[in-house]
Each structure stands twice: as C-alpha cells, then as structure tokens.
Design a protein around this motif. Sequence first.
Motif, PDB file in Angstrom:
ATOM      1  N   MET A 230     -15.500   7.180   3.150  1.00 14.29           N
ATOM      2  CA  MET A 230     -16.063   6.198   2.218  1.00 14.29           C
ATOM      3  C   MET A 230     -14.933   5.670   1.360  1.00 14.29           C
ATOM      4  SD  MET A 230     -19.661   7.285   0.661  1.00 14.29           S
ATOM      5  CE  MET A 230     -18.995   8.563  -0.378  1.00 14.29           C
ATOM      6  N   LYS A 231     -15.035   4.405   1.049  1.00 16.42           N
ATOM      7  CA  LYS A 231     -13.992   3.832   0.200  1.00 16.42           C
ATOM      8  C   LYS A 231     -14.665   3.041  -0.903  1.00 16.42           C
ATOM      9  CE  LYS A 231      -9.854   1.142   1.295  1.00 16.42           C
ATOM     10  NZ  LYS A 231      -9.195   0.536   2.447  1.00 16.42           N
ATOM     11  N   VAL A 232     -14.256   3.263  -2.121  1.00 13.27           N
ATOM     12  CA  VAL A 232     -14.822   2.489  -3.236  1.00 13.27           C
ATOM     13  C   VAL A 232     -13.708   1.880  -4.060  1.00 13.27           C
ATOM     14  CG1 VAL A 232     -16.815   4.018  -3.374  1.00 13.27           C
ATOM     15  CG2 VAL A 232     -14.879   4.423  -4.848  1.00 13.27           C
ATOM     16  N   GLU A 233     -14.010   0.750  -4.655  1.00 10.45           N
ATOM     17  CA  GLU A 233     -13.050   0.111  -5.559  1.00 10.45           C
ATOM     18  C   GLU A 233     -13.396   0.521  -6.972  1.00 10.45           C
ATOM     19  OE1 GLU A 233     -11.076  -3.525  -3.393  1.00 10.45           O
ATOM     20  OE2 GLU A 233     -11.237  -3.262  -5.560  1.00 10.45           O
ATOM     21  N   ASP A 234     -12.363   0.741  -7.771  1.00  8.76           N
ATOM     22  CA  ASP A 234     -12.646   1.166  -9.137  1.00  8.76           C
ATOM     23  C   ASP A 234     -12.986  -0.028 -10.014  1.00  8.76           C
ATOM     24  OD1 ASP A 234     -10.752   2.549 -11.895  1.00  8.76           O
ATOM     25  OD2 ASP A 234     -12.901   2.661 -11.451  1.00  8.76           O
ATOM     26  N   ALA A 238     -15.530   4.465 -10.780  1.00  9.90           N
ATOM     27  CA  ALA A 238     -15.101   5.253  -9.623  1.00  9.90           C
ATOM     28  C   ALA A 238     -15.090   6.738  -9.926  1.00  9.90           C
ATOM     29  CB  ALA A 238     -13.733   4.795  -9.149  1.00  9.90           C
ATOM     30  N   ALA A 239     -14.663   7.100 -11.135  1.00  6.92           N
ATOM     31  CA  ALA A 239     -14.576   8.522 -11.488  1.00  6.92           C
ATOM     32  C   ALA A 239     -15.943   9.172 -11.360  1.00  6.92           C
ATOM     33  CB  ALA A 239     -14.018   8.684 -12.899  1.00  6.92           C
TER      34      ALA A 239
ATOM     35  N   ARG B 187      21.304  19.879  -2.746  1.00  2.00           N
ATOM     36  CA  ARG B 187      21.439  18.443  -2.908  1.00  2.00           C
ATOM     37  C   ARG B 187      22.750  18.000  -3.556  1.00  2.00           C
ATOM     38  NH1 ARG B 187      15.970  17.449  -4.159  1.00  2.00           N
ATOM     39  NH2 ARG B 187      15.370  16.868  -2.078  1.00  2.00           N
ATOM     40  N   PHE B 480       8.746  10.854  12.424  1.00  2.00           N
ATOM     41  CA  PHE B 480       8.010  12.083  12.714  1.00  2.00           C
ATOM     42  C   PHE B 480       7.930  12.315  14.208  1.00  2.00           C
ATOM     43  CE2 PHE B 480       5.236  15.418  11.365  1.00  2.00           C
ATOM     44  CZ  PHE B 480       4.294  15.562  12.373  1.00  2.00           C
ATOM     45  N   ASP B 488      14.962  18.949   3.272  1.00  2.00           N
ATOM     46  CA  ASP B 488      15.063  17.886   2.272  1.00  2.00           C
ATOM     47  C   ASP B 488      16.182  18.065   1.271  1.00  2.00           C
ATOM     48  OD1 ASP B 488      11.552  18.103   2.160  1.00  2.00           O
ATOM     49  OD2 ASP B 488      12.742  16.538   3.130  1.00  2.00           O
TER      50      ASP B 488
ATOM     51  N   ARG C 207       4.286   9.295  -5.532  1.00  2.00           N
ATOM     52  CA  ARG C 207       5.037   8.250  -6.223  1.00  2.00           C
ATOM     53  C   ARG C 207       4.158   7.311  -7.022  1.00  2.00           C
ATOM     54  NH1 ARG C 207      10.168   6.441  -3.068  1.00  2.00           N
ATOM     55  NH2 ARG C 207       9.378   4.393  -3.634  1.00  2.00           N
ATOM     56  N   ARG C 233       6.913  15.008  -0.933  1.00  2.00           N
ATOM     57  CA  ARG C 233       8.357  15.098  -0.751  1.00  2.00           C
ATOM     58  C   ARG C 233       9.079  14.100  -1.639  1.00  2.00           C
ATOM     59  NH1 ARG C 233      11.823  13.362   4.471  1.00  2.00           N
ATOM     60  NH2 ARG C 233      10.386  11.613   4.350  1.00  2.00           N
ATOM     61  N   VAL C 236       9.307  15.251  -5.230  1.00  2.00           N
ATOM     62  CA  VAL C 236      10.149  16.438  -5.348  1.00  2.00           C
ATOM     63  C   VAL C 236      11.612  16.016  -5.208  1.00  2.00           C
ATOM     64  CG1 VAL C 236      10.798  18.607  -4.249  1.00  2.00           C
ATOM     65  CG2 VAL C 236       8.398  18.063  -4.580  1.00  2.00           C
ATOM     66  N   ASP C 237      11.882  15.139  -4.228  1.00  2.00           N
ATOM     67  CA  ASP C 237      13.226  14.595  -4.045  1.00  2.00           C
ATOM     68  C   ASP C 237      13.725  13.938  -5.319  1.00  2.00           C
ATOM     69  OD1 ASP C 237      13.534  13.244  -0.650  1.00  2.00           O
ATOM     70  OD2 ASP C 237      13.561  15.268  -1.464  1.00  2.00           O
ATOM     71  N   GLN C 246       5.700  21.458  -3.054  1.00  2.00           N
ATOM     72  CA  GLN C 246       5.734  20.383  -2.061  1.00  2.00           C
ATOM     73  C   GLN C 246       4.814  20.684  -0.889  1.00  2.00           C
ATOM     74  OE1 GLN C 246       9.596  18.781  -1.101  1.00  2.00           O
ATOM     75  NE2 GLN C 246       9.003  18.448   1.022  1.00  2.00           N
ATOM     76  N   GLN C 249       5.244  18.386   5.883  1.00  2.00           N
ATOM     77  CA  GLN C 249       5.978  18.873   7.048  1.00  2.00           C
ATOM     78  C   GLN C 249       7.144  19.781   6.671  1.00  2.00           C
ATOM     79  OE1 GLN C 249       8.552  16.043   8.823  1.00  2.00           O
ATOM     80  NE2 GLN C 249       8.314  16.864  10.865  1.00  2.00           N
ATOM     81  N   ILE C 268       2.651  10.384   7.469  1.00  2.00           N
ATOM     82  CA  ILE C 268       2.345  11.540   8.305  1.00  2.00           C
ATOM     83  C   ILE C 268       3.063  12.805   7.884  1.00  2.00           C
ATOM     84  CG2 ILE C 268       4.062  11.047  10.091  1.00  2.00           C
ATOM     85  CD1 ILE C 268       1.810  11.961  12.073  1.00  2.00           C
ATOM     86  N   GLN C 269       4.279  12.641   7.294  1.00  2.00           N
ATOM     87  CA  GLN C 269       5.011  13.838   6.875  1.00  2.00           C
ATOM     88  C   GLN C 269       4.211  14.626   5.841  1.00  2.00           C
ATOM     89  OE1 GLN C 269       6.446  10.923   7.433  1.00  2.00           O
ATOM     90  NE2 GLN C 269       8.325  11.264   8.591  1.00  2.00           N
ATOM     91  N   VAL C 281     -10.060  13.723  -1.095  1.00  2.00           N
ATOM     92  CA  VAL C 281     -10.334  12.568  -1.945  1.00  2.00           C
ATOM     93  C   VAL C 281      -8.997  11.921  -2.264  1.00  2.00           C
ATOM     94  CG1 VAL C 281     -11.202  11.810  -4.193  1.00  2.00           C
ATOM     95  CG2 VAL C 281     -12.376  13.639  -2.951  1.00  2.00           C
ATOM     96  N   PRO C 287      -4.817  -0.706  -1.226  1.00  2.00           N
ATOM     97  CA  PRO C 287      -5.954  -0.544  -0.311  1.00  2.00           C
ATOM     98  C   PRO C 287      -5.532  -0.270   1.137  1.00  2.00           C
ATOM     99  CG  PRO C 287      -5.719  -2.844  -1.002  1.00  2.00           C
ATOM    100  CD  PRO C 287      -4.740  -2.065  -1.793  1.00  2.00           C
ATOM    101  N   PHE C 292      -6.108   6.393   3.231  1.00  2.00           N
ATOM    102  CA  PHE C 292      -7.514   6.012   3.272  1.00  2.00           C
ATOM    103  C   PHE C 292      -8.103   6.170   4.673  1.00  2.00           C
ATOM    104  CE2 PHE C 292      -7.988   5.267  -0.996  1.00  2.00           C
ATOM    105  CZ  PHE C 292      -7.128   4.317  -1.528  1.00  2.00           C
ATOM    106  N   GLY C 298     -12.268   7.612  -0.544  1.00  2.00           N
ATOM    107  CA  GLY C 298     -11.080   6.924  -1.038  1.00  2.00           C
ATOM    108  C   GLY C 298     -11.438   6.052  -2.210  1.00  2.00           C
ATOM    109  N   VAL C 299     -10.622   6.105  -3.239  1.00  2.00           N
ATOM    110  CA  VAL C 299     -10.832   5.235  -4.390  1.00  2.00           C
ATOM    111  C   VAL C 299      -9.642   4.303  -4.498  1.00  2.00           C
ATOM    112  CG1 VAL C 299     -11.030   5.142  -6.892  1.00  2.00           C
ATOM    113  CG2 VAL C 299     -12.156   6.982  -5.620  1.00  2.00           C
ATOM    114  N   VAL C 300      -9.906   3.005  -4.381  1.00  2.00           N
ATOM    115  CA  VAL C 300      -8.835   2.036  -4.575  1.00  2.00           C
ATOM    116  C   VAL C 300      -8.801   1.722  -6.052  1.00  2.00           C
ATOM    117  CG1 VAL C 300      -7.948  -0.225  -3.974  1.00  2.00           C
ATOM    118  CG2 VAL C 300      -9.254   1.089  -2.288  1.00  2.00           C
ATOM    119  N   VAL C 306      -8.363   6.245 -13.369  1.00  2.00           N
ATOM    120  CA  VAL C 306      -9.369   7.068 -12.699  1.00  2.00           C
ATOM    121  C   VAL C 306      -9.223   8.561 -13.003  1.00  2.00           C
ATOM    122  CG1 VAL C 306     -10.334   7.698 -10.465  1.00  2.00           C
ATOM    123  CG2 VAL C 306      -9.518   5.366 -10.846  1.00  2.00           C
TER     124      VAL C 306
END
Lengths: 252, 558, 319
Positions: A230-234, A238-239, B187, B480, B488, C207, C233, C236-237, C246, C249, C268-269, C281, C287, C292, C298-300, C306
Amino acid sequence: MKIAVCVKQVPEGSRRIDPETKRLDRSGEGTLNPFDANAVEEALRLKDAGGEGEVVLVSMGPPKAQDALRKALAMGADRAVLVSDDGAAGADLVATSSALAKALEREGADLILFGQQANDSDGAVLWAAVADRLRLPVVSQAAEVTHADGKLTVKRQTEFGYDVIEAPTPAVIAVSDAINEPRYPSLKGIMGAKSKLQETVSLADLGADGLESRTEIYALNDPPARGDSMKVEDDGNAAQAVVDFLAEKRLV
Amino acid sequence: MKPADYAPPFDARDYVAAPTDPDDERIEVGVLIVGAGPAGLACAIRLGQLLEAAPEVRERLGEVPVAVLEKGKQPGSHLLSGAVVNPRALRRLFKGRKRIDEMPFHGPVEHESVYYLTPRRALRIPTPPTMKNDGNYVASLSQLARWLAEQAEAGGAMILPETSAVKLLAADGRVRGVRTGDKGRGREAEPLGNFEPGADLVARVTVLAEGTQGHLTGVALNRFGLAGENPQVWALGVKEVWKVARPLDRVIHTMGWPLRGASKYREFGGSFIYPMGEDMVTLGMVVGLDYRDVELSVHDLLQELKTHPLVRKLLDGGERVAWGAKTIPEGGFLSLPKQLHAPGLLICGDGAGLVNVPALKGIHYAIESGSLAAEAAFGALQRGQTPSTPGTLAVYDEALRQSFVWKDLREVRNMRQAFGRGFWLGGALAGAMTATKGHFPPGSTRTERDSEQELIRTDRAQSYPAADGKLTFDKLSSVFAAGNKTRDDQPNHIVIRRDVPPELARMWERMCPAQVYEATGNGVDITPSNCVQCGAITAKGGRLTPPEGGSGPEYTVT
Amino acid sequence: MSTLVFLEHHGDELLKSSLGVLSKAASLGDDVAGVVIGLNVRGLADEAGKYGAAKVYVADDAQLEAPLPQPRVDVLAQLVRDQSIPTVLFANSVLSADVAAGLAARLDAGLNWDLVDIVQEDGKLVGKRPALQDTVYVDVGWTSEPRLALFRSGSFDPSETGGSAEVEDLQVSLEAFSTGARMVDQAHEESSGPSIEDAEVIVAGGRGLGGPENFTLVEELAKALGGAVGATRAVVDAGWYPYSTQVGQTGKTVAPKLYIACGISGAIQHKVGMQSSGVIVAINKDPNAPIFEFADLGVVGDVHNVVPKLTELVKARKS
C-alpha cells in the motif's frame, strides 16, 4: 593445549537449490564459512596465549573442501582432517554430529570450537549435538573465552545480556561472530599452507559407517506472497494511517 | 575544459621502492607473475612445461619456482570480456597435451551478422573482413581463466589469490619483485585490529600481466622510460549475461545507434551479442573513452540498446544473471610501449596494449605474449644468465616482433585513430586500410589522450531508460549483480582531485558504471566500495590503484 | 501425549515465543503437553494451561536453576523415552537451540530447525522452512520418531484457549557431564534497549534524513516502539551513525517483526539485509524510491513531518 576447530566449506557467490536433490547446489566454488574464521582466530589466540599447543581443523565435506581448509591453515592452524565420503553427502544434524564426534574423539582435544552458524543453512546448532555425543560440557554464543588452570571462563551472549559461565576442559564452545576480528593470512601463511598436513578419512576409517539421516526434504515452494503493497501520500494524516496499519497487524 | 586540466595527485615514483623487509622476512620465488588472467596463466603454464623437462633449472628456482599473484578473490573474479577467442595461441600452448574440445568454450562461431542500428531498425551490413570469426570460439573469459588456473597449478605454479601488488621493488635500475598490499586498514588508512602488512616478494624475473590499466605496468613504463610515441587510449565495455528463452544462433555485432556518428561527439564503438551455449547470451556496449559528452553513460547506453526491437526480442522471456564492466586498451600498434622488457621485468597482454581493435581480439595475443615471456625467462635462466642484467630479456621483445601478434597489430595500426574522425569518414578510411593491409593512408595518425578531449554537454541523458528491474537496470543493482561485497571501511583506492568543476564531476558520475562518483555542489563524493575496478577513471582524469586484495567484483561467467 | 512443547521462562514468566508454539501445537488437534524446567517454576503451569497445554510436566530442582542446556537435555530425554512422546517442539532461543540439538543427538532423533510453520499433510507432519534468504520455502519431514522441531522465534502468536493443565512432577536425574558447565554470573536485563540482531522492531535511517542530527527522530521512534536503531551504508560511510548499526549486504542481516525505513531509498545492497522482515513500512520523499516496491506500507512524505507525529501517536497508544 590442543584445540580442535570444526570448520565447513560453504558455496561461494550466489546460492541456488538443486531442484533434483532439493539441496543446496555445492558444485560451484566454495569458501571457508565466514563464521568459522572467528573460531579459527579464537583457537589461534588461545594457543598463543597459552604459549604452546596445536590447532587442528576438523571438517566434513567433499574432497574439494580442502580449499576451505587451506584458508584456515593459512591463518595459522597446524593441520587438518577432512571426513570425506559419498555416504556423508546430504547428511543431516544427527548423522553429521555422529561422524564429527568420531573424528573428534580420535583427536582427543582439550577444547573444541565451532563458529556461530553455517551461512548456508543458517543455524546448524551442530555443537550441542556433538557435545552430547562426546559427553562434554557445551557453551554457545561465546563473546569472550579465557583459559586458566584447566578451566574455561566464557562470556555468553543471550537475549537478556551476558552470562558468565565456567566449564572444565575438555569442553565444546561455539563462538559468536562478535568475539574477534579474524586475521588476514600473511603471504607466508598462504604459501606455507600447502605443505601443512591435510589428512582425509572415510566414514569406515572412523567406524562411522551406516550414517542415517533422520530428516528429509519433500518439496520446494515459492514463499507466501508478501501481500499487496500500500502506498499513501502524506497530507498530514499519514502518521495516523501508519499507526492504524500497525495496530491492525498487532504490532503496536 | 578537459579532464587533463585537473590531473590527479598521482606520482608513479611513489610506487617504486627498494625492498625494505629484512632478508629473513623477504619471500623469494623463482618467477613472479602479477595477474592470473590469460597472459599470466599462459606464462605460468608454459613455464611449467619448460621446467618439467629441465629439472636442473627448476632446482635453481627454489621452493616456489612459479608464483602467480591475483588481486581478485580467485582467478576469473576480475576478468571480463566478450568473448570470441581465436584458438591459435591456445593450440600452440597446449600442443600435444589438451585439445580445444577439452577447454571450456561455449561452441564455435557458426554464423555472424553485423548490423547498423537506427533507433528502430537494424540494417544488415556485410561483415568487415577484420571482423570475420571463422574458426573462433565463444568463451567466458572468467570461466576460461579458472580452467587455465587449474592447468597452471597442475604444472606446478602456486597461485596466490586475494593478493594485490602495490609497489614495484627495484634497486640499481633492476626489478627485484613486488611489494604486496596491506590488509586490514581503515578508512583513514589507520591499521585496524587485524592489520596485516604486505610483504616484499622477490624473484629472478617479474612478469607483469595485470591487464588493462595495470597499476605496476603504468609505474614500470614510467620508471624505465618504456612508453612509446603515442599515449594509450581506452574504451569502456559494460556487459551483461542473460539466461534466454530461445537460443541465439549467431554472433552479432552492431554499430550506429545508440552512438552518434558525427565527429564532434567522438563516439567510437558498438555492441556485441554472443550466444553462450543454448540457454545463455552475453551482450555488451563498448565505447571509446575519448568521447566528449559529459552526459554519456556506457551503462545506460547498454540499457538503451536493450530496448531496440532486435535486442528486446532476443532477451524476451529471459533473465539477467550477471553484469560487469572493464576497459580495453584501444591504441593498438601505435600506442605500444617502445619496449616491453626492462632488467628483470617482462610485460604481457592487455597491460602492454596488445589488442586488435577492429577484430575485437586480445585474448590470444595475451596468451601468446605470456608464452613468449615464459620462453624468454626460461631461456635466460637455462643459459645461466641473470635476468636482471640489462639486455638479458631483450629476447622477449625480439620474439614478440617475430610473432603473429606483431604482424596482426601492425596491419590494422591506423584503424582506431581513423575512427576518431567519426563513423562515416572513419569507415571509409578503415575500408581503405583493410584493402591495403595497412599501407594506405600513408604515415601514422597521432593519438591524443582520452583526458585531453574537450568536454561538451548535450541532453543525451534524456533518453536513458528508467530502470524497470526486468529488462533495464540501475547501476547499484548491477554492482550487486557483479558480486561486489567490498568492505566499506577500506581506505579510498582512487586517486582524484575532489575540488573539481561541476561539469567534470558530472562527467565522472555518468562515466562510472558502478556509481562510485557523485557530483555534489562543490566537487565530487566517492564511494570506493562500489568500484568494480574497470579502469575508466584512469583514462579520464583520475588514477585507479589496487584496493585491498579480495575486494571488487566476483565475476564468474563474464 | 502426542506433542510435547519445551516452555522456556525468564524470571517468573513464560516466554511469549514458547506460548506461541504451544498455541500452534494445540491447534494441530492432538493432546499437547508442556514442560517447564527450573527452580520454583511450578507456578508457571497455570499459564501453560491457559494457552493450550492439557498437561504440564514440571522439573523443579536447584541444579536446574541456571538457564544451561545440558541438564535440560537429560530431563527431556528421560521424559520422551518414558512417555514415548513422538513429537517435541521448541521456540528458538540461545538456550533452546542448544537443548534441541543436544536432545537430537541423545535420542538419535531428527531435528528440523528454522521452521516457520508445521502442518499435517497426508498423515505426515511437514515443517515449512525458508531458505536462501527467504526466497524459497522448503517442505521438510522426519523419517523416524521422535520428531524434533525448532521454530523461528515469533513464528506464532499465543492465543488463550482458557483451559487448565494437569501437573505432573518429574524426578530429576542428571548426567555427570551435564553439570560440568556452571553459571557464575547470570545476565541482567540490558537497560539500553535490544541489540539490533535480537530486536523485534527496528527503525532505520538513511540519507533522506538530511543530516546526522536528524537521527534523533529515528531514535525517538525506536524508543517509543521498544526497538533498535538501524542505519544504511551511506549514512555510516558519512559518519552519521556507527557501523554496528549498519543493515545490509556489508552490514547486518536482520529479520525483525517490524522494520520502519526512514529516508531510505531501498537499493538492493540495503534490501538484502532486511527483506525478510515481517512487516516493512517505508517513509520517503521520492515516490520512485525502489523501497516502495517491497514495503508493505509506503508513505510518500517528508520524514521530518511524518516520523515525529508517528512517535507521538505510538506513545499515546501505549499509555
């Protein structure tokens, strides 16, 4: 102190299950189970701390599992014993623990170490089965191990925090991956590994013929569908939608 | 503005040193080969054969007569090519020992087609004579290397994977060996708990078979003044391997779309689509790195290529199983170093630039040069000579010049440079060159460095397809799929200037198939652990050095 | 008794995951017994009855006080043999995994572990086990009795059936080697929240949070939900959060019941480190973010709006 480390070769790279045998396809390249590297490292540290001793690797697998053993030998283990036999292919916990116990009996180590899990079957719990067959004390999830005067002191990591447990040697300990950072083999170590003793034994050599697994695999299936996303826009609400969703799933 | 205006803070002299380990910690081998690719493994295999028949020479080489260093997890992990292989050099190497049908090829080339593509059409054009593939075989170079590695080990070579060679050990103008890379640095290059320093590995002969953008090869060419008149130039190839629903019955090459033919873009290259047995296909996009448009992304061109009706049809019902990227030296004969040996040192394969660009072939030259290097080294040792004495290894260069490698490369020597003038003019010139076996046009065309090309900016990126996860893919999921699980918190292994103008940062961001670079407001951010070590950055204003051994991609079928 | 369930306790409460397995066993139809082992544990029998046990075996002894596996293997082995029990079920934990495996060796009995379900099919007991990072489910079985099964923690929700159990006390006799290991200092409850590996709820930041200072949003929500904090990642980086948190992968692989991804794109990582989570969630401004595609909800939206609201609402519910 003589320390035996049980290690395993696991498939390298992406995994697939062989639809014929319904078991993990181990025909490709293999590598040392990363969790076993922690056990090898701990064995080497304990041996160094004690000043003298021997670290022996014990493994069960096809002949090419020698490659995984070589990496552990490169780290500094002294020699390796590989239990290799067609009759052992696909052996389950009961069968594997039986064969390994016989191989370990032969070695008569003061301490037997395992890694936290095998990353190809996610949680083999082999150590407890092996310890039972050898009639030795067992402590798992060791985040720290010290040895003094024939006694082992282990800090065990549980869901509730850390226990401190003592056990006499000989004993079986499974180390968690938090226990140490495995060393990189030095170039000298890698080059010297090839000349270290690698013994291969069959089930008959161990008096462990007639291994029988007590579990079997019936079929492979797709996992149950995750269900619709499911996807919702805030728009400010949304919360609330999230909380309602979580409540419905009894997560909050 | 051109990338060369912002040269990286790299000094080759930092990577040459005298051995520093005390005598008893130094590791000694007989012949040291850097790189377990086709050149390095051919050298190891040939040495094994020669030493088998000359035990007294073998004795003198000590406990480890032949050692091969490989920076990847295992031989093949960092190897990527098309590939259609000319079996000539393999036949010579394995004469009387192995037949072609015992090698891991995916079948002989039976049919081939060349197409000129437009956005929606595919026009069949006659196969240029330089591209004919009768008698050649389709292979995965990564798989071939694993097989060659087995042969090398069976012949007595010791292969040392996850080991990088970071410095050339030289003293008194002679190459003594290499220093391997440290492991377990953080690092900021600080030693971590499991820090393991590299070691000095000394040898009677050092053979550099590092492949494209070879680190120590570049260092050696600089240190011994071996570079030729023309600089080397490169192309970047990005490829995928797919499981397909229907077998492909031919080897396909394409030119034209999605590249632009006008000379101002300098977009030289094309694509290849090869069958790998009945149920797999490999396809890739190869583009010269002298391209000028900041927005050009070879990875995205490959994604775009797949949307062409010809290609889409081939992949329909299939699934991507691998992805990878690597550069190819494209300067050909005119960019070869003037000499491929130095006291105690031999240079082979792609690292030397031994690639026939119009024929898209380099593997058999790599193998042949590796064999010749082995013969030169063995010959010197057998004659009781010291390979590090200046001139002793000159026999290698002589043998190379007498071989088919030299003859082939010489014949096609101007072709790539001609194509710098655009597809149409270049095509005409190339035709003339083929017909006259390289004698027309007279003279030699000069080559400019890839980083010397002035950058331009167009709206090329508008037509890159969005990733749908089925036919087209983004860079991160591709990294990947390359099996890259690099730690890392390693030190950054890419030498570049960070404070660069937005255009240059943007060019790097688009150029890199692995999304290592990101243009920020005031310069560029790097995520070195994404790096698949293709080498493109070295051509375009930066410098790739080897990261910790074992890092990078884990190619298996590329 | 056809099925025996090992009931683990902590303090004076039976663990929820044990009760879940008990409820599941009861739903399979046949008679179910529970077994509680420890010191002063008789009182737990009532609880077991409420969740479906018709009978509870109690092994109460000073030597059984510490949560060590091997004495429990002795007790269970004797019980299973004496009563010819065909099936023994365990809910995974550090302790019970060792007990189950030790018992398998002792009885030469088949053990299938990491199961998420168990059913009767054609008169056979069939376990369902995820493999290859949950991309395939394997049907597993046993070739002999007794059959031992170890379930992933939290596979079943406990459901009260309101029954009561008959209690039977067991005679305890331990092997010499079983008492070799000795508890010197037992764990005290951690006050800093669950570790990321054990957490049932993880709230992770990427991020999209915008800067390290915004991790407080993630921390507050995690605290309100009683969960742990995770990171991608990228952050953390960039030094925003420690490597120990973290997920991905090259970091940790987690499978909590609830994973809330804040400002995370879902490359995917990262995905491979959390894709087996029960419920996912995601909150992200973009979007088109890949996350998603596999989030359950999913909340856009902007995480800065939020997340604090969500934290408030969760706190309000809990009080």
